[in-house]
Design an enzyme around this catalytic site. Structure first.
Site, short mmCIF file in Angstrom:
data_model
loop_
_atom_site.label_atom_id
_atom_site.label_comp_id
_atom_site.label_asym_id
_atom_site.label_seq_id
_atom_site.Cartn_x
_atom_site.Cartn_y
_atom_site.Cartn_z
N ARG A 100 2.37 -10.95 10.28
CA ARG A 100 3.73 -10.37 10.39
C ARG A 100 4.77 -11.37 9.90
NH1 ARG A 100 2.16 -6.18 9.64
NH2 ARG A 100 0.17 -7.24 9.49
N GLN A 123 -7.54 -5.11 9.99
CA GLN A 123 -6.43 -4.70 10.85
C GLN A 123 -6.82 -3.53 11.75
OE1 GLN A 123 -2.29 -5.02 9.23
NE2 GLN A 123 -3.34 -5.07 7.27
N LYS A 138 0.81 -1.22 0.00
CA LYS A 138 0.00 0.00 0.00
C LYS A 138 0.85 1.27 0.00
CE LYS A 138 -0.71 -0.01 5.01
NZ LYS A 138 -0.03 1.21 5.39
N THR A 139 2.01 1.26 0.72
CA THR A 139 2.84 2.47 0.77
C THR A 139 3.34 2.80 -0.64
OG1 THR A 139 3.53 1.81 2.98
CG2 THR A 139 4.80 3.56 1.96
N ASP A 185 -3.72 7.27 4.86
CA ASP A 185 -3.26 5.90 5.09
C ASP A 185 -3.87 5.37 6.40
OD1 ASP A 185 -1.87 3.55 4.76
OD2 ASP A 185 0.04 4.33 5.51
N GLU A 186 -3.96 4.05 6.54
CA GLU A 186 -4.49 3.40 7.75
C GLU A 186 -5.86 4.00 8.12
OE1 GLU A 186 -3.12 0.84 8.70
OE2 GLU A 186 -0.95 0.95 8.59
#
Length: 671
Positions: free
Chosen positions: A603, A245, A28-29, A214-215
Site C-alpha cells: 500500500r 493478494q 489492472k483497472t 476482476d480480483e
C-alpha cells in the site's frame, strides 16, 4: 501513458481464455477498461454483450466511470459493470418466473438472517451468539459450495453436523415462505438455474458474449462455477487476479481457482503484469522477498522505475498506549518536516480493536482522521428498525420492512405464524401485509398468532390514516410511543448506557424527520413518503462515503486497505500473535497472514514504518510479545531497526537538511 508490453498483450488477447496475473499497483483497472474499449472499437463487440464483474460497489463504480470516459456514453450503452451479487440479482429478476418465485422478492442482509436464525434456534441455542455464528458461517459455506439442505442432511456424518443441516433446512424453508433470499442465494440460485436449465443458460450466453472478472483470486466455488456456466465452450473471457493478494479464505475465497483455470481451459493464455507504478524499489524488494516464502502457482516479481527510495523503519513502543502516542508523534514530526497533508498517511492494523487507542491519541492532538469500514448511522439496528416502521407506514406492501419489525418488540408473532402467512401470501400472489386481512388466511392460521398479527396490521393502517390526515409528526411520535421502543431498548441492550446511546440515535432520526416534514428557509416541507425516500438515499450515500477526499489521516484494517495506496504508511502491532494472528498460527495457516502483510507493505508508495510493542496487555495480563516473523523475513539491508541499525552518513545528512528546510519554511511563513 503508453501501455507496457504485458499490459498491451493483456488488452489484445481476445481469441480465447486469458488470465492476467496483475501484481499490486500494476494498472489492472486500466487494462480492463482499455480491453472493453478494444472489444467494442476493434473487435466488433457491442457493449451490451460485454460484462465486467468485480467484488465491491466502489470498484464497479470506478470501472464504470473509467469506461464511460474512454468510450463515451453512447458506445458504452448496455454494458454490464457490476459486482457478482448484482449480476446474480439481475439474472434472478429476469428469470423470476422460471424459478417459480413471486416477483418483488425480499432481500435479507446479514442482520435480517441473524435475527431469523436467532428466532428459529431459540430452543436449541437460546440466543448463544457463538453457536448462531457457527451456524450462519456453515450455511454460508454450504451455499458457496452449491450444497442445498437435502444434500447437507445426506452428507452429515456426526450428530452435530446433522443438527446444523436440519437447522439449515428450517432456515431455508422460512426464507421460501417469506419469498426472501439471503446474500449467498444471489450466487447460488443463478448458478444452479444455469446449470439445470439449458434454455436459460443459452439465453445468458447470448446476452454475455465476453466476460471480464476482476480480483479473480477472491472467487469462491459457486462464483467460479457461475463464470464457467456463463462463458461455456466459447471461453471468451479475461480474468484478472493475484494469488499473492488472496486474503479472504474466511469468506470462502479459493486461490486454487487460478490453478483450476489451467485444467478447465487448457488453451489459457497467462499474461503477467509485474511493473508496479505505485511504490519505490525498496518497498517492492521487501514485498517480493517476503512473499517468496509462500508456495506459488505462478511466479512473478514486481519491479519499479520510481527509484529505490527510503529504507523501511522498525520502531519500538513500550506498550499499546505508547504505540499509539509514538505513531502519532512520528506522523506529526514527518508532516512538519515534509510539509505534507494528513490524507497522505495511513495507519494499518490487523484487527479493529487496535484502532481505539490510535483514535484517542489523534483526538488528543486534534488531528482529523477517518476510519474506513466503520458502522454507518443507518446500519445501526435501532435505525434500521425505525426506518422499517416508516417504510411500512408509507408502503404496506414492503415485505422486507414488514418482516424486520412485525415482531420487534415481541408481540407473539413467531416464525411458525410467519411461515404460514408467507406460504398463503405466495399462493395468493399478494404482500404479507395484505394477506393478513384476507378471510382465507383463517384456513391456515388461527388462535393467538392470527389475533396478534391482525392487531398489528390494523394498528398500522390506523396510524397511516392518522398521518395522511395531516397529523404526520404526531403519527411518527405516536409510533415510537405505542411500541414502547425505549423500554424494549433497555430490555435488549447489554447495559443501560448502551440503551441510552441507542435511544439518542432514534431521537436524532426523529429530529431529522421532523425538520424535513416542517421544512425550513432553504427546503420546502416534504410529505412522509418523500422523507422516507430521501433518508433511504442518504443511507446509500453514507455507505459510499469511501470517496471522501477531505484532509484526514486514514485508519483501517489490512483487509480494508486492499486496492488502496498512500504515500506514507504505518503498520502497527507487528508482533507474533497479532500479525501473524494467533488463530492462524494455531491452524497452521500463516501463508494467508503473510499475504496480508504483503498487501499492507504494497500500500505504501514512498515510506513505510513498522511499530513493535515490547509489552502488551491481554485479558488483563501483561506479556512480552516477539516481533513478527515477517520482519525477519524481509531483506535486512533494507530495514532500519531502531537502536540496532546504524544510519548511514547520507541518511543523517538528509534528515538534518529536511529539519532545516522545514524550520526555514516555518520562519518565512511567520514573516
Amino acid at each position: 501513458m503508453k501501455l507496457n508490453p504485458g499490459q498491451a498483450n493483456a488488452v489484445k488477447h481476445i481469441s480465447g481464455p486469458c488470465l492476467v496475473l496483475a501484481g499490486a499497483g500494476s494498472g489492472k483497472t486500466r487494462v480492463i477498461t482499455l480491453k472493453i474499449a478494444h472489444l467494442v472499437r476493434q473487435c466488433g463487440y457491442q457493449a451490451r454483450h460485454i460484462a465486467a464483474v468485480t467484488f465491491t460497489n466502489k470498484a464497479a463504480r470506478e470501472m464504470k466511470e473509467r469506461v464511460g470516459q474512454t468510450l463515451g456514453r453512447k458506445e458504452a450503452r448496455g454494458l454490464i459493470v457490476s459486482t457478482f451479487h448484482t449480476l446474480g440479482l439481475t439474472i434472478l429478476k429476469r428469470e423470476v418466473t422460471t424459478l417459480g418465485m413471486k416477483a418483488g422478492f425480499t432481500l435479507f442482509d446479514d442482520q435480517d438472517s441473524r435475527a431469523l436464525i436467532s428466532e428459529l434456534t431459540e430452543k436449541e441455542y437460546d440466543g448463544d451468539k457463538d453457536q448462531i455464528n457457527l451456524l450462519l458461517n456453515q450455511i454460508s459455506r454450504w451455499k458457496n459450495d452449491l450444497i442445498l439442505p437435502p444434500q447437507a442432511i445426506k452428507m452429515a456424518e456426526s450428530g452435530g453436523e446433522q443438527i446444523l443441516a436440519m437447522l439449515y433446512e428450517r432456515y431455508q424453508r422460512h426464507l421460501t415462505a417469506y419469498n426472501a433470499l439471503d446474500f449467498d442465494d444471489l450466487i447460488l440460485l443463478p448458478t444452479l438455474l444455469l446449470k439445470q436449465n439449458e434454455q436459460v443458460r443459452q439465453r445468458w450466453r447470448d446476452r454475455i458474449r465476453y466476460l471480464l472478472v476482476d480480483e479473480y483470486q477472491d472467487t469462491n466455488t459457486s462464483q467460479y462455477e457461475l463464470v464457467k456456466l456463463l462463458v461455456g465452450e466459447r471461453a471468451r473471457f479475461t480474468v484478472v487476479g493475484d494469488d499473492d493478494q488472496s486474503i479472504y479464505s474466511w469468506r470462502g475465497a479459493q486461490p486454487k481457482n487460478l490453478a483450476l483455470l489451467q485444467q478447465d481451459f487448457p488453451s489459457l493464455e497467462v499474461v503477467k503484469l509485474e511493473q508496479n507504478y505505485r511504490s519505490t524499489g525498496c518497498i517492492l524488494n521487501a514485498a517480493n522477498i517476503l512473499i517468496a516464502n509462500n508456495d506459488h502457482i505462478f511466479d512473478k516479481r514486481l519491479f519499479s522505475e520510481l527509484g529505490y527510495g527510503e529504507r523501511l523503519r522498525v520502531l519500538y513502543a513500550k506498550d499499546e498506549e505508547h504505540e499509539a502516542e509514538r505513531t502519532v508523534a512520528e506522523l506529526l514530526s514527518h508532516k512538519f518536516m515534509k510539509r505534507t497533508n494528513y490524507k497522505d498517511y495511513a495507519i494499518l492494523y490487523r484487527g479493529n480493536h487496535q484502532s481505539r487507542l490510535i483514535e484517542k491519541s489523534l483526538m488528543t492532538n486534534r488531528i482529523p482522521y477517518k476510519i474506513s469500514g466503520g458502522t454507518s448511522f443507518f446500519s445501526r439496528a435501532e435505525i434500521k428498525d425505525m426506518m422499517s416502521y416508516l417504510r411500512l407506514l408509507v408502503n404496506h406492501d414492503d415485505d422486507n420492512a414488514f418482516l424486520r419489525i412485525v415482531n420487534v418488540p415481541k408481540r407473539e408473532i413467531g416464525p411458525a405464524t410467519l411461515e404460514k402467512l408467507g406460504n398463503y401470501a405466495n399462493m395468493r400472489g399478494i404482500s404479507l401485509f395484505a394477506a393478513s386481512f384476507e378471510l382465507g388466511l383463517e384456513q391456515h392460521l388461527t388462535g393467538r398468532g392470527l389475533a396478534s398479527l391482525q392487531r398489528f396490521t390494523r394498528w398500522m393502517v390506523e396510524l397511516a390514516d392518522f398521518a395522511e390526515k395531516g397529523e404526520t409528526i404526531e403519527a411518527v411520535r405516536q409510533l415510537v410511543r405505542d411500541i414502547n421502543y425505549e423500554e424494549y431498548l433497555y430490555d435488549s441492550s447489554p447495559s443501560p448506557k448502551a440503551a441510552e446511546m441507542r435511544m439518542k440515535n432514534v431521537s436524532e432520526l426523529y429530529r431529522w424527520i421532523t425538520g424535513m416534514l416542517e421544512g425550513d428557509d432553504l427546503d420546502e416541507a416534504m410529505t412522509l413518503p418523500e422523507v422516507v425516500t430521501r433518508l433511504t438515499l442518504r443511507d446509500m450515500m453514507e455507505r459510499n462515503e469511501g470517496d471522501d477526499e477531505s484532509d484526514q489521516v486514514q485508519l483501517m484494517t489490512l483487509h480494508s486497505s486492499k486496492g488502496l495506496e498512500f504515500p506514507y504508511v504505518f503498520m502497527i502491532g507487528m508482533e507474533e500473535g497479532l500479525l501473524p494472528h494467533q488463530s492462524s498460527i494455531d491452524e497452521e495457516n500463516v501463508d494467508e497472514e503473510r499475504r496480508l502483510a504483503y498487501v499492507g507493505i504494497t500500500r505504501a508508495q514512498k515510506e513505510l514504518s513498522f511499530i513493535v510493542c515490547r509489552e502488551r496487555r491481554q485479558f488483563g495480563e501483561s506479556f512480552r510479545p516477539e516481533p513478527s516473523r515477517f520482519l525477519y523475513e524481509l531483506p535486512q539491508d533494507d530495514l532500519i531497526w531502531e537502536g540496532k541499525t546504524q544510519k548511514s552518513k547520507e541518511e543523517k545528512k538528509k534528515t538534518g537538511m529536511a529539519h532545516l528546510a522545514a524550520m526555514k519554511a516555518m520562519l518565512n511563513k511567520d514573516k
